[in-house]
Write a protein that holds these residues in place. Structure first.
Motif, PDB file in Angstrom:
ATOM      1  N   VAL A 176       0.804  -1.224   0.000  1.00 41.76           N
ATOM      2  CA  VAL A 176       0.000   0.000   0.000  1.00 41.76           C
ATOM      3  C   VAL A 176       0.840   1.278   0.000  1.00 41.76           C
ATOM      4  O   VAL A 176       0.299   2.365  -0.243  1.00 41.76           O
ATOM      5  N   LYS A 177       2.138   1.185   0.265  1.00 44.01           N
ATOM      6  CA  LYS A 177       2.937   2.404   0.352  1.00 44.01           C
ATOM      7  C   LYS A 177       3.945   2.577  -0.779  1.00 44.01           C
ATOM      8  O   LYS A 177       4.507   3.665  -0.952  1.00 44.01           O
ATOM      9  N   ALA A 178       4.193   1.542  -1.557  1.00 40.89           N
ATOM     10  CA  ALA A 178       5.259   1.590  -2.557  1.00 40.89           C
ATOM     11  C   ALA A 178       5.083   2.729  -3.558  1.00 40.89           C
ATOM     12  O   ALA A 178       6.042   3.423  -3.914  1.00 40.89           O
ATOM     13  N   ARG A 179       3.847   2.952  -4.024  1.00 39.88           N
ATOM     14  CA  ARG A 179       3.633   3.944  -5.079  1.00 39.88           C
ATOM     15  C   ARG A 179       3.769   5.381  -4.590  1.00 39.88           C
ATOM     16  O   ARG A 179       3.906   6.298  -5.398  1.00 39.88           O
ATOM     17  N   SER A 180       3.760   5.587  -3.271  1.00 42.52           N
ATOM     18  CA  SER A 180       3.959   6.944  -2.762  1.00 42.52           C
ATOM     19  C   SER A 180       5.382   7.435  -3.037  1.00 42.52           C
ATOM     20  O   SER A 180       5.638   8.639  -3.024  1.00 42.52           O
ATOM     21  N   ARG A 181       6.296   6.508  -3.311  1.00 40.96           N
ATOM     22  CA  ARG A 181       7.677   6.910  -3.618  1.00 40.96           C
ATOM     23  C   ARG A 181       7.767   7.677  -4.937  1.00 40.96           C
ATOM     24  O   ARG A 181       8.746   8.381  -5.186  1.00 40.96           O
ATOM     25  N   ALA A 182       6.750   7.544  -5.784  1.00 43.17           N
ATOM     26  CA  ALA A 182       6.747   8.311  -7.030  1.00 43.17           C
ATOM     27  C   ALA A 182       6.711   9.805  -6.743  1.00 43.17           C
ATOM     28  O   ALA A 182       7.295  10.612  -7.480  1.00 43.17           O
ATOM     29  N   VAL A 183       6.046  10.194  -5.656  1.00 43.23           N
ATOM     30  CA  VAL A 183       5.999  11.606  -5.283  1.00 43.23           C
ATOM     31  C   VAL A 183       7.336  12.036  -4.707  1.00 43.23           C
ATOM     32  O   VAL A 183       7.794  13.156  -4.939  1.00 43.23           O
ATOM     33  N   ARG A 184       7.975  11.158  -3.947  1.00 48.71           N
ATOM     34  CA  ARG A 184       9.309  11.490  -3.423  1.00 48.71           C
ATOM     35  C   ARG A 184      10.287  11.728  -4.567  1.00 48.71           C
ATOM     36  O   ARG A 184      11.080  12.684  -4.540  1.00 48.71           O
ATOM     37  N   GLU A 185      10.228  10.890  -5.589  1.00 40.17           N
ATOM     38  CA  GLU A 185      11.105  11.066  -6.745  1.00 40.17           C
ATOM     39  C   GLU A 185      10.840  12.396  -7.440  1.00 40.17           C
ATOM     40  O   GLU A 185      11.765  13.091  -7.856  1.00 40.17           O
ATOM     41  N   LEU A 186       9.550  12.763  -7.540  1.00 34.66           N
ATOM     42  CA  LEU A 186       9.194  14.051  -8.124  1.00 34.66           C
ATOM     43  C   LEU A 186       9.753  15.190  -7.276  1.00 34.66           C
ATOM     44  O   LEU A 186      10.317  16.154  -7.803  1.00 34.66           O
ATOM     45  N   GLY A 187       9.594  15.082  -5.964  1.00 35.96           N
ATOM     46  CA  GLY A 187      10.082  16.112  -5.062  1.00 35.96           C
ATOM     47  C   GLY A 187      11.589  16.269  -5.112  1.00 35.96           C
ATOM     48  O   GLY A 187      12.111  17.397  -5.074  1.00 35.96           O
ATOM     49  N   GLU A 188      12.296  15.150  -5.212  1.00 33.01           N
ATOM     50  CA  GLU A 188      13.754  15.213  -5.290  1.00 33.01           C
ATOM     51  C   GLU A 188      14.205  15.855  -6.597  1.00 33.01           C
ATOM     52  O   GLU A 188      15.180  16.608  -6.625  1.00 33.01           O
ATOM     53  N   SER A 189      13.489  15.565  -7.679  1.00 33.97           N
ATOM     54  CA  SER A 189      13.881  16.128  -8.978  1.00 33.97           C
ATOM     55  C   SER A 189      13.618  17.628  -9.045  1.00 33.97           C
ATOM     56  O   SER A 189      14.321  18.357  -9.742  1.00 33.97           O
ATOM     57  N   LEU A 195       7.516  17.295  -0.741  1.00 34.93           N
ATOM     58  CA  LEU A 195       7.380  16.080  -1.540  1.00 34.93           C
ATOM     59  C   LEU A 195       8.548  15.123  -1.316  1.00 34.93           C
ATOM     60  O   LEU A 195       8.375  13.906  -1.389  1.00 34.93           O
ATOM     61  N   ALA A 196       9.717  15.671  -1.039  1.00 32.53           N
ATOM     62  CA  ALA A 196      10.927  14.850  -0.957  1.00 32.53           C
ATOM     63  C   ALA A 196      11.204  14.306   0.439  1.00 32.53           C
ATOM     64  O   ALA A 196      11.845  13.259   0.572  1.00 32.53           O
ATOM     65  N   CYS A 197      10.735  14.979   1.476  1.00 36.22           N
ATOM     66  CA  CYS A 197      11.103  14.630   2.845  1.00 36.22           C
ATOM     67  C   CYS A 197      10.017  13.821   3.539  1.00 36.22           C
ATOM     68  O   CYS A 197       8.821  14.050   3.337  1.00 36.22           O
ATOM     69  N   ALA A 198      10.446  12.920   4.390  1.00 32.48           N
ATOM     70  CA  ALA A 198       9.546  11.944   4.998  1.00 32.48           C
ATOM     71  C   ALA A 198       8.495  12.566   5.896  1.00 32.48           C
ATOM     72  O   ALA A 198       7.322  12.190   5.861  1.00 32.48           O
ATOM     73  N   THR A 199       8.889  13.544   6.707  1.00 29.05           N
ATOM     74  CA  THR A 199       7.967  14.107   7.690  1.00 29.05           C
ATOM     75  C   THR A 199       8.273  15.574   7.924  1.00 29.05           C
ATOM     76  O   THR A 199       9.431  15.991   7.822  1.00 29.05           O
ATOM     77  N   TRP A 200       7.238  16.362   8.223  1.00 28.14           N
ATOM     78  CA  TRP A 200       7.408  17.802   8.437  1.00 28.14           C
ATOM     79  C   TRP A 200       6.157  18.370   9.109  1.00 28.14           C
ATOM     80  O   TRP A 200       5.102  17.725   9.139  1.00 28.14           O
ATOM     81  N   SER A 201       6.279  19.588   9.663  1.00 30.92           N
ATOM     82  CA  SER A 201       5.156  20.245  10.333  1.00 30.92           C
ATOM     83  C   SER A 201       4.038  20.493   9.331  1.00 30.92           C
ATOM     84  O   SER A 201       4.285  20.965   8.221  1.00 30.92           O
ATOM     85  N   ALA A 202       2.790  20.202   9.741  1.00 33.67           N
ATOM     86  CA  ALA A 202       1.688  20.244   8.774  1.00 33.67           C
ATOM     87  C   ALA A 202       0.354  20.468   9.471  1.00 33.67           C
ATOM     88  O   ALA A 202       0.264  20.530  10.705  1.00 33.67           O
ATOM     89  N   ASP A 203      -0.690  20.583   8.646  1.00 37.12           N
ATOM     90  CA  ASP A 203      -2.068  20.612   9.124  1.00 37.12           C
ATOM     91  C   ASP A 203      -2.892  19.748   8.168  1.00 37.12           C
ATOM     92  O   ASP A 203      -2.371  19.279   7.145  1.00 37.12           O
ATOM     93  N   PRO A 204      -4.170  19.501   8.478  1.00 32.91           N
ATOM     94  CA  PRO A 204      -4.970  18.607   7.616  1.00 32.91           C
ATOM     95  C   PRO A 204      -5.055  19.058   6.163  1.00 32.91           C
ATOM     96  O   PRO A 204      -5.192  18.220   5.261  1.00 32.91           O
ATOM     97  N   VAL A 205      -4.981  20.360   5.911  1.00 32.01           N
ATOM     98  CA  VAL A 205      -5.023  20.843   4.525  1.00 32.01           C
ATOM     99  C   VAL A 205      -3.806  20.349   3.751  1.00 32.01           C
ATOM    100  O   VAL A 205      -3.903  19.986   2.568  1.00 32.01           O
TER     101      VAL A 205
END
Length: 244
Positions: A176-189, A195-205
């Motif tokens: 269920v999580k493998a395809r989320s790496r496509a966004v990480r690749e986009l963020g890194e590029s 998009l690239a980092c695993a965790t960060w300060s956020a809100d529901p939006v």
């Protein structure tokens, strides 16, 4: 290594995971943020990091030798200090990021309207998701009505007000999580922190924004947010069908 050995005691944030950054990132701002991904720990939440100056020295030396290490003077900091340093020093094109999110929202909204109407998502009495099969099932009176194939996007924690991408969540199965790496690749590029980092300060939006980006990236037909005791789980729907 024990959990205690992996932790560091921070005077501001208390006990937390030990992370490593160069001396310039510790108190600097706008210094750039370069990370070293360990092939043995590709989903590391807090990979070692250094600034652009250190990266230039590293490139000149060709390796981490005595000169490069002395210039970097790597420091041990807690996870919260690491994240704060990353936000201060990361370089990104905010206008391009905002445009990407807006375009992704437009895409998801159109798909979501069709998904909700076609499968009457708001009318079913119960929903359940299953990691083992990668399914989200809507049912009525114990009988499945709509079966969806889903990919997990990530979670928002209302306890810590943080986002975590599914690919970094050890409690999720690879299915269920493998395809989320496509966004990480986009963020890194594109050098986008969220998009690239695993965790960060956020809100529901932020959760909906990241879901929209992943939906567009994967060509999803819809999305769903499931509440939990600690916040929300966001997922995108690849395909759906009426069970009967």
């Amino acid at each position: 290594m024990s959990d205690e050995e992996r932790n560091v005691e921070c005077g501001v944030h208390g006990s937390s995971a030990a992370t490593f950054i160069c001396q310039h990132l510790q108190s600097g701002e706008g210094q750039g943020f370069n990370v070293a991904y360990d092939p043995e720990q590709p989903d590391d939440l807090y990979p070692d990091a250094w600034c652009d100056q250190c990266d230039a020295v590293l490139e000149q030396e060709g390796e981490w030798n005595d000169r490069a290490e002395a210039f970097a003077d790597i420091c041990v900091v807690c996870a919260e200090c690491y994240c704060q340093s990353r936000e201060r020093n990361w370089h990104e094109d905010e206008e391009t990021l905002h445009a990407l999110i807006a375009e992704s929202f437009d895409y998801l909204q159109a798909q979501q309207d069709s998904f909700m109407a076609t499968y009457r998502i708001g009318e079913h009495k119960r929903w359940d998701w299953y990691q083992e099969t990668g399914q989200l099932i809507f049912s009525n009176d114990g009988k499945p009505a709509v079966e969806c194939a889903v990919d997990f996007v990530g979670t928002f924690s209302s306890h810590s007000d943080t986002w975590m991408w599914a690919w970094a969540n050890e409690s999720f199965l690879e299915l269920v999580k493998a395809r989320s790496r496509a966004v990480r690749e986009l963020g890194e590029s594109l050098d986008f922190l969220k998009l690239a980092c695993a965790t960060w300060s956020a809100d529901p939006v932020d959760g909906w924004e990241m879901t929209a980006v992943m939906a567009r990236q994967l060509g999803a037909i819809g999305s769903y947010r499931a509440p939990s005791e600690r916040g929300f789980l966001y997922m995108v729907v690849r395909e759906a069908r009426w069970v009967s």
